[in-house]
Design a protein around this motif. Structure first.
Motif, PDB file in Angstrom:
ATOM      1  N   ALA A 183       0.580  -0.909   0.120  1.00  0.00           N
ATOM      2  CA  ALA A 183       0.260  -0.135   0.023  1.00  0.00           C
ATOM      3  C   ALA A 183       0.906   1.062  -0.087  1.00  0.00           C
ATOM      4  CB  ALA A 183      -0.671  -0.059   1.279  1.00  0.00           C
ATOM      5  N   TYR A 184       2.136   1.465   1.026  1.00  0.00           N
ATOM      6  CA  TYR A 184       2.932   2.029   0.584  1.00  0.00           C
ATOM      7  C   TYR A 184       3.352   2.826  -0.911  1.00  0.00           C
ATOM      8  CZ  TYR A 184       7.041   4.934   1.604  1.00  0.00           C
ATOM      9  OH  TYR A 184       8.227   5.749   1.256  1.00  0.00           O
ATOM     10  N   MET A 185       3.921   1.261  -1.381  1.00  0.00           N
ATOM     11  CA  MET A 185       4.264   1.752  -2.885  1.00  0.00           C
ATOM     12  C   MET A 185       3.827   1.793  -3.890  1.00  0.00           C
ATOM     13  SD  MET A 185       6.720  -2.029  -1.598  1.00  0.00           S
ATOM     14  CE  MET A 185       7.692  -1.810  -3.728  1.00  0.00           C
ATOM     15  N   PHE A 186       2.363   1.454  -3.067  1.00  0.00           N
ATOM     16  CA  PHE A 186       1.617   2.128  -4.382  1.00  0.00           C
ATOM     17  C   PHE A 186       1.268   3.657  -3.891  1.00  0.00           C
ATOM     18  CE2 PHE A 186      -3.838   2.892  -5.540  1.00  0.00           C
ATOM     19  CZ  PHE A 186      -2.991   2.490  -7.038  1.00  0.00           C
ATOM     20  N   SER A 187       0.777   4.535  -3.098  1.00  0.00           N
ATOM     21  CA  SER A 187       0.613   4.988  -2.866  1.00  0.00           C
ATOM     22  C   SER A 187       1.815   6.737  -3.224  1.00  0.00           C
ATOM     23  CB  SER A 187       0.138   5.362  -0.785  1.00  0.00           C
ATOM     24  OG  SER A 187       1.311   4.918  -0.608  1.00  0.00           O
ATOM     25  N   LEU A 188       2.671   5.642  -2.839  1.00  0.00           N
ATOM     26  CA  LEU A 188       4.217   6.732  -3.069  1.00  0.00           C
ATOM     27  C   LEU A 188       4.567   7.240  -4.541  1.00  0.00           C
ATOM     28  CD1 LEU A 188       6.593   7.773  -1.781  1.00  0.00           C
ATOM     29  CD2 LEU A 188       7.868   5.726  -2.421  1.00  0.00           C
ATOM     30  N   TYR A 189       3.938   5.552  -5.749  1.00  0.00           N
ATOM     31  CA  TYR A 189       4.297   5.717  -6.499  1.00  0.00           C
ATOM     32  C   TYR A 189       2.768   6.494  -7.559  1.00  0.00           C
ATOM     33  CZ  TYR A 189       7.188   4.904 -10.918  1.00  0.00           C
ATOM     34  OH  TYR A 189       8.488   4.732 -11.983  1.00  0.00           O
ATOM     35  N   VAL A 190       1.693   6.150  -7.441  1.00  0.00           N
ATOM     36  CA  VAL A 190       0.768   5.450  -8.405  1.00  0.00           C
ATOM     37  C   VAL A 190      -0.444   7.134  -7.995  1.00  0.00           C
ATOM     38  CG1 VAL A 190      -0.913   5.197  -8.630  1.00  0.00           C
ATOM     39  CG2 VAL A 190       0.381   4.056  -9.348  1.00  0.00           C
ATOM     40  N   LEU A 191      -0.304   7.235  -6.133  1.00  0.00           N
ATOM     41  CA  LEU A 191      -1.318   7.871  -5.987  1.00  0.00           C
ATOM     42  C   LEU A 191      -1.096   9.755  -5.894  1.00  0.00           C
ATOM     43  CD1 LEU A 191      -3.343   6.337  -2.933  1.00  0.00           C
ATOM     44  CD2 LEU A 191      -4.393   6.171  -5.197  1.00  0.00           C
ATOM     45  N   PRO A 192      -1.617  10.337  -6.568  1.00  0.00           N
ATOM     46  CA  PRO A 192      -1.310  11.969  -6.317  1.00  0.00           C
ATOM     47  C   PRO A 192      -1.190  12.824  -4.435  1.00  0.00           C
ATOM     48  CG  PRO A 192      -3.606  12.427  -6.801  1.00  0.00           C
ATOM     49  CD  PRO A 192      -3.776  10.858  -6.722  1.00  0.00           C
ATOM     50  N   GLN A 193      -0.651  13.628  -4.840  1.00  0.00           N
ATOM     51  CA  GLN A 193      -0.087  13.741  -3.183  1.00  0.00           C
ATOM     52  C   GLN A 193      -1.811  14.954  -3.287  1.00  0.00           C
ATOM     53  OE1 GLN A 193       2.852  14.600  -1.833  1.00  0.00           O
ATOM     54  NE2 GLN A 193       3.469  13.727  -2.939  1.00  0.00           N
ATOM     55  N   TYR A 194      -2.404  15.529  -3.412  1.00  0.00           N
ATOM     56  CA  TYR A 194      -4.030  16.307  -3.692  1.00  0.00           C
ATOM     57  C   TYR A 194      -4.853  15.237  -2.653  1.00  0.00           C
ATOM     58  CZ  TYR A 194      -4.471  15.256  -8.648  1.00  0.00           C
ATOM     59  OH  TYR A 194      -4.662  14.955  -9.738  1.00  0.00           O
ATOM     60  N   PHE A 195      -4.391  13.434  -3.143  1.00  0.00           N
ATOM     61  CA  PHE A 195      -5.360  12.691  -2.051  1.00  0.00           C
ATOM     62  C   PHE A 195      -4.914  12.407  -0.729  1.00  0.00           C
ATOM     63  CE2 PHE A 195      -6.100   7.792  -1.703  1.00  0.00           C
ATOM     64  CZ  PHE A 195      -8.364   8.817  -1.404  1.00  0.00           C
ATOM     65  N   GLY A 196      -5.898  12.772  -0.093  1.00  0.00           N
ATOM     66  CA  GLY A 196      -5.347  12.378   1.689  1.00  0.00           C
ATOM     67  C   GLY A 196      -6.789  13.361   2.375  1.00  0.00           C
TER      68      GLY A 196
END
Length: 460
Positions: free
Chosen positions: A31-44
């Protein structure tokens, strides 16, 4: 009896609970690798003091797993202490700290610190959980996902990630140049996505099964990456990418040289033919606009005007690049103490107003002055030299992959700011540090020993 019961509980915990804990940490790591590489900084989760981006949330969860286990804590500390690059980073962290204090700018320290924490955490997850080969496969899956979404974005003219905006002020909206939409994917800017694509290109050439580098190992992925690069509308990204592809071609395993030369020439011929035939179509015209704009930028020509480029904008862009170098001579900037991160650079330079700096190294000078700029450049040089030495020592295709991505990403930073993409550079660093560095031993020539055996037999 009490002692016996305690031993049974300890054994149960060791042999039954540990595999379950490792499986949960594996999921957290993925999950960490996916969020680091794929998900944008404006999601949270938005927060007035400290935005909890999805990456930061997964960092916190992973940290809880590490802190609650003594062995994990010791292993993570060992990585921090044993990796020599940590000593190289000490001067940079000193600059970050005194800039934070003297400029009363918490983000001047926090933002780079989190990026380095992301790298160290990734090193730990790769070594502890997935290993190098599996990690490369995971990142390849992420790259395929992003470039396919990039194709979709080029058709819809809307980033699929724009629907994930939960933190305001980071997502910058749609970008157009000459009436053409510029894809940006999960980045905040098309140039940011271009930087990510530069780090991804070498992955298309790496064969993790044979441990070889071959520019045409994954032609479909290579084509998708190039398509995405064209659709970013970034002349600088296109120029850097073409140079990177040539470097991958040169550093591919020697046994593929003839085959790859023929394929490269054939691909170039087909591409040139199709571009010429389709140049009057919307897509063909756009491709020609990118190519001719790149040529005009390099050689001060005007070929791109034929395809809709604004000649005045091209000249202004070139003048802007030259003007950026004059920032080093702006009198109000302190050469020892930078302005930090909370203040943007807006100033008159030689009679012209500059409000953004499309050059990371100059932007770093503004943020952290000469000490910060020089100390970070020394860190990049250290990593590059270390990779080059290990390529010479090991002949490793994996290290060649990391080195090429690193070198051309750093080259691109001369034309763009980092735009929150250092995480992709640090993915390459983490993979390099976790790669096998077994020293290369030339294969022995069997013919020499066969001949020697025949001669000795003849003597008998």
């Amino acid at each position: 009896m009490i002692g016996t019961t305690e031993n049974v509980r300890n054994n149960t915990s060791k042999y039954f609970k540990e595999p379950l804990e490792r499986e949960w940490f594996r999921k957290v790591g993925l999950a960490y690798m996916f969020s680091l590489y794929v998900l944008p900084q404006y999601f949270g989760i938005a927060n007035p003091l400290f935005d909890l981006t999805i990456v930061r949330i997964t960092i916190i969860v992973a940290a809880i797993f590490i802190i609650n286990d003594k062995e994990r804590t010791a292993s993570f500390k060992q990585i921090i202490v044993s990796e020599k690059m940590g000593f190289v980073l000490i001067p940079y962290f000193i600059v970050l700290f005194y800039t934070m204090v003297l400029r009363v700018d918490f983000n001047a320290f926090l933002n780079p610190f989190i990026e380095f924490l992301e790298m160290y955490l990734l090193i730990y997850i790769i070594r502890d959980t997935f290993g190098f080969k599996q990690s490369v496969k995971i990142f390849l899956g992420f790259i395929y996902l992003l470039v396919i979404l990039g194709v979709i974005e080029s058709i819809t003219s809307v980033s699929p990630f724009s629907y994930l905006v939960t933190i305001k002020g980071i997502y910058t909206g749609r970008y157009l140049r000459g009436g053409h939409y510029r894809i940006m994917s999960n980045a905040g800017h098309s140039l940011g996505y271009g930087l990510m694509l530069i780090t991804a290109l070498p992955f298309a050439a790496y064969d993790y099964e044979k441990e070889e580098l071959n520019i045409f190992r994954r032609p479909v992925l290579l084509g998708l990456l190039l398509f995405n690069i064209f659709m970013t509308g970034s002349r600088s990204t296109l120029g850097v990418a073409l140079g990177e592809i040539f470097a991958i071609f040169l550093l591919s395993d020697f046994k593929y040289i003839k085959h790859n030369t023929m394929l490269l020439l054939s691909s170039f011929t087909v591409f040139a033919f199709l571009t010429f035939v389709l140049q009057k179509t919307s897509f063909g015209s756009y491709v020609m606009l990118q190519i001719t704009s790149l040529v005009d930028s390099l050689f001060d020509t005007t070929y791109s005007v034929k395809y809709g480029a604004n000649l005045q904008q091209l000249r202004q862009s070139k003048a802007y690049r030259d003007l950026l170098k004059r920032i080093f001579h702006v009198e109000w900037l302190n050469p020892i103490l930078g302005i930090g991160r909370k203040r943007g650079f807006k100033s008159m330079v030689d009679g012209r107003r500059i409000v953004s700096i499309d050059n990371f190294y100059i932007a770093e000078y503004v943020r952290y002055a000469y000490p910060g700029m020089v100390s970070y450049i020394l860190f990049l040089v250290y990593m590059g030299v270390r990779m080059a030495y290990d390529i010479y020592k090991t002949h490793s295709a994996a290290i060649r992959m990391c080195f090429i991505g690193t070198a051309f990403y750093c080259l691109h930073l001369y034309i763009a700011d980092s735009l929150q993409t250092f995480k992709y550079l640090y993915v390459l660093f983490a993979l390099y540090l976790c790669a096998d560095k077994k020293e290369y031993v030339p294969a022995k020539d069997p013919c020499k020993y066969i001949k020697r055996g025949i001669i000795e037999y003849a003597k008998l």
